[in-house]
Design an enzyme around this catalytic site. Structure first.
Site, PDB file in Angstrom:
ATOM      1  N   ARG A  57       0.860  -1.218  -0.229  1.00 48.54           N
ATOM      2  CA  ARG A  57       0.217  -0.020  -0.115  1.00 48.54           C
ATOM      3  C   ARG A  57       1.083   1.007   0.149  1.00 48.54           C
ATOM      4  O   ARG A  57       0.895   2.707  -0.684  1.00 48.54           O
ATOM      5  CB  ARG A  57      -0.486   0.152   1.531  1.00 48.54           C
ATOM      6  CG  ARG A  57      -2.270  -0.694   1.668  1.00 48.54           C
ATOM      7  CD  ARG A  57      -2.491  -1.007   2.733  1.00 48.54           C
ATOM      8  NE  ARG A  57      -2.196  -2.273   3.314  1.00 48.54           N
ATOM      9  CZ  ARG A  57      -2.479  -2.986   3.691  1.00 48.54           C
ATOM     10  NH1 ARG A  57      -3.596  -4.011   3.594  1.00 48.54           N
ATOM     11  NH2 ARG A  57      -1.831  -4.261   4.565  1.00 48.54           N
ATOM     12  N   ASP A 112       9.681  -6.953  -4.814  1.00 46.99           N
ATOM     13  CA  ASP A 112       8.875  -7.841  -3.957  1.00 46.99           C
ATOM     14  C   ASP A 112       9.331  -8.347  -4.143  1.00 46.99           C
ATOM     15  O   ASP A 112       9.232  -8.642  -5.231  1.00 46.99           O
ATOM     16  CB  ASP A 112       7.545  -6.095  -4.504  1.00 46.99           C
ATOM     17  CG  ASP A 112       6.707  -6.661  -2.987  1.00 46.99           C
ATOM     18  OD1 ASP A 112       6.781  -7.892  -3.153  1.00 46.99           O
ATOM     19  OD2 ASP A 112       6.130  -5.479  -2.129  1.00 46.99           O
ATOM     20  N   ARG A 114      10.056  -0.287   9.463  1.00 47.96           N
ATOM     21  CA  ARG A 114      10.600   0.001  10.115  1.00 47.96           C
ATOM     22  C   ARG A 114      11.974  -0.505  10.649  1.00 47.96           C
ATOM     23  O   ARG A 114      12.900  -0.425   9.755  1.00 47.96           O
ATOM     24  CB  ARG A 114      10.464  -1.817  10.479  1.00 47.96           C
ATOM     25  CG  ARG A 114       8.950  -2.177  11.573  1.00 47.96           C
ATOM     26  CD  ARG A 114       8.439  -1.424  11.994  1.00 47.96           C
ATOM     27  NE  ARG A 114       6.658  -1.719  12.707  1.00 47.96           N
ATOM     28  CZ  ARG A 114       6.168  -0.751  12.730  1.00 47.96           C
ATOM     29  NH1 ARG A 114       6.455   0.017  11.738  1.00 47.96           N
ATOM     30  NH2 ARG A 114       4.242  -1.253  12.393  1.00 47.96           N
ATOM     31  N   ASP A 157      12.907   7.359   9.779  1.00 52.32           N
ATOM     32  CA  ASP A 157      11.772   7.741  10.491  1.00 52.32           C
ATOM     33  C   ASP A 157      11.018   6.404  11.771  1.00 52.32           C
ATOM     34  O   ASP A 157      10.599   6.878  13.003  1.00 52.32           O
ATOM     35  CB  ASP A 157      10.382   7.826   9.687  1.00 52.32           C
ATOM     36  CG  ASP A 157       9.300   8.660  10.621  1.00 52.32           C
ATOM     37  OD1 ASP A 157       9.422   8.935  11.367  1.00 52.32           O
ATOM     38  OD2 ASP A 157       8.242   7.563   9.991  1.00 52.32           O
ATOM     39  N   GLU A 174      14.527   1.991  19.025  1.00 47.93           N
ATOM     40  CA  GLU A 174      13.668   2.803  19.050  1.00 47.93           C
ATOM     41  C   GLU A 174      13.241   2.874  20.367  1.00 47.93           C
ATOM     42  O   GLU A 174      12.608   3.526  20.931  1.00 47.93           O
ATOM     43  CB  GLU A 174      12.302   3.724  17.702  1.00 47.93           C
ATOM     44  CG  GLU A 174      11.844   2.783  17.587  1.00 47.93           C
ATOM     45  CD  GLU A 174      10.784   3.018  16.265  1.00 47.93           C
ATOM     46  OE1 GLU A 174      11.181   2.966  15.003  1.00 47.93           O
ATOM     47  OE2 GLU A 174       9.662   2.608  16.050  1.00 47.93           O
ATOM     48  N   HIS A 232       9.336   8.198  14.639  1.00 44.75           N
ATOM     49  CA  HIS A 232       8.077   7.098  13.849  1.00 44.75           C
ATOM     50  C   HIS A 232       6.945   7.948  13.973  1.00 44.75           C
ATOM     51  O   HIS A 232       5.873   7.750  14.190  1.00 44.75           O
ATOM     52  CB  HIS A 232       8.200   6.128  14.922  1.00 44.75           C
ATOM     53  CG  HIS A 232       7.188   5.095  14.595  1.00 44.75           C
ATOM     54  ND1 HIS A 232       7.744   4.248  14.564  1.00 44.75           N
ATOM     55  CD2 HIS A 232       5.995   4.939  13.005  1.00 44.75           C
ATOM     56  CE1 HIS A 232       7.236   2.445  13.850  1.00 44.75           C
ATOM     57  NE2 HIS A 232       6.385   3.185  12.844  1.00 44.75           N
TER      58      HIS A 232
HETATM   59  P1  NAD Z   1       1.756  -4.045   2.615  1.00 45.70           P
HETATM   60  O1  NAD Z   1       1.768  -5.316   3.586  1.00 45.70           O
HETATM   61  O2  NAD Z   1       0.656  -3.163   2.035  1.00 45.70           O
HETATM   62  O3  NAD Z   1       3.219  -4.095   1.690  1.00 45.70           O
HETATM   63  C1  NAD Z   1       4.568  -4.343   2.438  1.00 45.70           C
HETATM   64  C2  NAD Z   1       5.124  -4.734   0.781  1.00 45.70           C
HETATM   65  O4  NAD Z   1       6.349  -5.511   1.471  1.00 45.70           O
HETATM   66  C3  NAD Z   1       4.070  -6.079   0.588  1.00 45.70           C
HETATM   67  O5  NAD Z   1       4.239  -5.510  -0.802  1.00 45.70           O
HETATM   68  C4  NAD Z   1       5.237  -7.689   0.499  1.00 45.70           C
HETATM   69  O6  NAD Z   1       4.973  -8.259  -0.608  1.00 45.70           O
HETATM   70  C5  NAD Z   1       6.277  -6.596   0.650  1.00 45.70           C
HETATM   71  N1  NAD Z   1       7.931  -7.263   0.868  1.00 45.70           N
HETATM   72  C6  NAD Z   1       7.760  -8.528   2.211  1.00 45.70           C
HETATM   73  N2  NAD Z   1       8.537  -8.954   2.336  1.00 45.70           N
HETATM   74  C7  NAD Z   1       9.399  -8.906   1.285  1.00 45.70           C
HETATM   75  C8  NAD Z   1      10.673  -8.216   1.317  1.00 45.70           C
HETATM   76  N3  NAD Z   1      11.465  -9.527   1.932  1.00 45.70           N
HETATM   77  N4  NAD Z   1      11.346  -8.097  -0.246  1.00 45.70           N
HETATM   78  C9  NAD Z   1      10.755  -6.985  -0.181  1.00 45.70           C
HETATM   79  N5  NAD Z   1       9.060  -6.571  -0.839  1.00 45.70           N
HETATM   80  C10 NAD Z   1       8.356  -7.428   0.220  1.00 45.70           C
HETATM   81  O7  NAD Z   1       2.088  -3.044   4.317  1.00 45.70           O
HETATM   82  P2  NAD Z   1       2.543  -1.515   4.214  1.00 45.70           P
HETATM   83  O8  NAD Z   1       1.116  -1.152   4.279  1.00 45.70           O
HETATM   84  O9  NAD Z   1       2.973  -0.718   2.486  1.00 45.70           O
HETATM   85  O10 NAD Z   1       3.176  -0.937   5.393  1.00 45.70           O
HETATM   86  C11 NAD Z   1       4.701  -1.030   4.551  1.00 45.70           C
HETATM   87  C12 NAD Z   1       5.605  -0.701   5.798  1.00 45.70           C
HETATM   88  O11 NAD Z   1       5.393  -0.020   6.384  1.00 45.70           O
HETATM   89  C13 NAD Z   1       5.376  -2.112   6.693  1.00 45.70           C
HETATM   90  O12 NAD Z   1       5.261  -3.092   6.835  1.00 45.70           O
HETATM   91  C14 NAD Z   1       5.167  -0.924   8.304  1.00 45.70           C
HETATM   92  O13 NAD Z   1       6.374  -1.323   8.336  1.00 45.70           O
HETATM   93  C15 NAD Z   1       5.268   0.189   7.619  1.00 45.70           C
HETATM   94  N6  NAD Z   1       4.754   1.855   8.651  1.00 45.70           N
HETATM   95  C16 NAD Z   1       5.572   2.448   8.659  1.00 45.70           C
HETATM   96  C17 NAD Z   1       4.755   3.981   9.176  1.00 45.70           C
HETATM   97  C18 NAD Z   1       5.234   4.798   9.858  1.00 45.70           C
HETATM   98  O14 NAD Z   1       4.504   5.431  10.517  1.00 45.70           O
HETATM   99  N7  NAD Z   1       6.729   4.942   9.274  1.00 45.70           N
HETATM  100  C19 NAD Z   1       3.399   3.778   9.280  1.00 45.70           C
HETATM  101  C20 NAD Z   1       2.473   2.411   8.994  1.00 45.70           C
HETATM  102  C21 NAD Z   1       3.184   1.366   8.587  1.00 45.70           C
END
Ligand code: NAD
Length: 348
Positions: A168, A188, A249, A273, A278, A310
């Site tokens: 996403r 990905d 993360r 971030d 952390e 974060h």
């Molecule tokens: P999501 O699940 O929609 O997308 C994650 C993508 O990573 C998927 O397409 C998955 O196939 C891919 N993936 C899994 N393993 C992988 C690998 N080994 N190599 C490459 N890609 C791989 O998640 P999202 O909603 O896009 O969120 C992504 C990350 O952002 C979350 O996991 C979360 O840790 C982080 N996040 C951070 C904040 C913030 O405030 N900084 C907020 C929300 C989410």
């Protein structure tokens, strides 16, 4: 778990409460139920730890955030207190031992998506700051220093941007970078149809992405397979003077290895971030204390490193969505929908 045996009166213990959590969750309850909320909420500012878990006594559910650590012993403690549901008010769930939660029969739900644009836009804000040194310019001008030396950036248009993880957030990020006129490379383990149909860029292997990208932005989850995805050997594969951005993360990056790459001038800049250690630092004010984390302290000495605590998710829209989905998850739990619930992380 199906919760038909749960007490008639449900209550939710919210850990790591910040003022905005209280504000948005309370407002959501009022919007949805007026004065007739089907459950009560107790807010605790402390994070959920083995020591604080006892605060969950007499609650049927706990609501936690990114730095509340739900290991097997903490989950066992919660289960012994009668807690039956874990509601994460975040997307990532690397802080919960899901196997232990499943064996203890917990209902575990998260907020899978809340304004992915918020995090993607924040990643772009970090890139722009790092690239054009606006953080340094801000401080200089306030001190009457209008010199430009040390502020030189690069035009992003035409540069190659590597997106690791096209879920996403990665997808939104790729769209924005396309709009900047960048060439987008993606890696990905599962390819996104949207990424391909919208012709946002090209999927390549991670090594190629690292070799060719001027900017690398991490958007994959923290899993055992992705821990220290950026480490000495992958940093060596990166293009010289690339920018590295992590809004996903902290554990995705081996911070000590990245410090070596910064010292060697391999990286032009680093924007975080999230940080792998952390939890003891982020979301509270430590400004009057001596920094005990040597690695973090070293990061702070680089002029080309930006660290935020974060906050990628932190927009009014995202807080509204997080509260609405969290209240919805609580309602699904109370209605006994258990593992068929939309946002349940444990499905048989
Ligand atoms: P999501 O699940 O929609 O997308 C994650 C993508 O990573 C998927 O397409 C998955 O196939 C891919 N993936 C899994 N393993 C992988 C690998 N080994 N190599 C490459 N890609 C791989 O998640 P999202 O909603 O896009 O969120 C992504 C990350 O952002 C979350 O996991 C979360 O840790 C982080 N996040 C951070 C904040 C913030 O405030 N900084 C907020 C929300 C989410």
């Amino acid at each position: 778990m199906a919760s038909t045996e749960s007490p008639a009166i449900h209550s939710l213990a919210v850990f790591s409460t910040q003022p905005y959590d209280r504000q948005y969750l309370s407002a959501q309850l009022t919007t949805q139920f007026g004065d007739a909320s089907p459950f009560k909420i107790d807010f605790y500012t402390v994070s959920l730890t083995p020591l604080t878990a006892k605060l969950a006594a007499s609650h049927t559910a706990v609501c936690v955030f990114v730095n509340d650590i739900l290991t097997a012993p903490v989950l066992q403690h919660l289960a012994s207190l009668g807690v039956k549901a874990i509601l994460l008010r975040c997307a990532g769930f690397n802080n919960v031992d899901l196997l232990a939660a499943k064996s203890l029969g917990f209902f575990v739900a998260h907020v899978p998506s809340y304004s992915p644009e918020a995090v993607a836009e924040f990643a772009v804000a970090l890139i722009q700051t790092l690239n054009r040194n606006t953080h340094r310019a801000y401080n200089r001008v306030r001190e009457g220093n209008f010199a430009l030396h040390g502020l030189l950036g690069q035009t992003l248009h035409g540069k190659t941007v590597g997106v690791v993880g096209t879920g996403r957030i990665g997808l939104c990020f790729a769209r924005i970078m396309r709009g900047f006129g960048c060439r987008v490379l993606a890696y990905d383990v599962y390819k996104s149809k949207d990424f391909e149909t919208e012709k946002l860029g090209t999927y390549v292997e991670l090594a190629q992405l690292l070799q060719e990208s001027d900017v690398v932005s991490l958007h994959c989850p923290l899993l055992e397979s992705t821990r220290h995805l950026v480490r000495e050997e992958t940093l060596a594969q990166m293009k010289d003077r690339a920018l590295l951005v992590n809004t996903s993360r902290g554990g995705l990056i081996d911070t000590k290895a990245v410090i070596q790459a910064l010292k060697a001038g391999k990286l032009r800049g680093l924007a975080l971030d999230v940080y792998e250690a952390e939890a003891p630092l982020f979301y509270s004010d430590h400004s009057g204390e001596v920094m005990q984390d040597e690695v973090f302290a070293r990061l702070m000495t680089f002029p080309n490193v930006i660290v935020c605590s974060h906050q990628g998710f932190f927009t009014e829209e995202a807080l509204g969505e997080i509260s609405a989905v969290t209240v919805g998850n609580m309602v699904e739990f109370m209605e006994g929908r258990g593992r068929v619930a939309r946002n349940s992380l444990i499905k048989d």
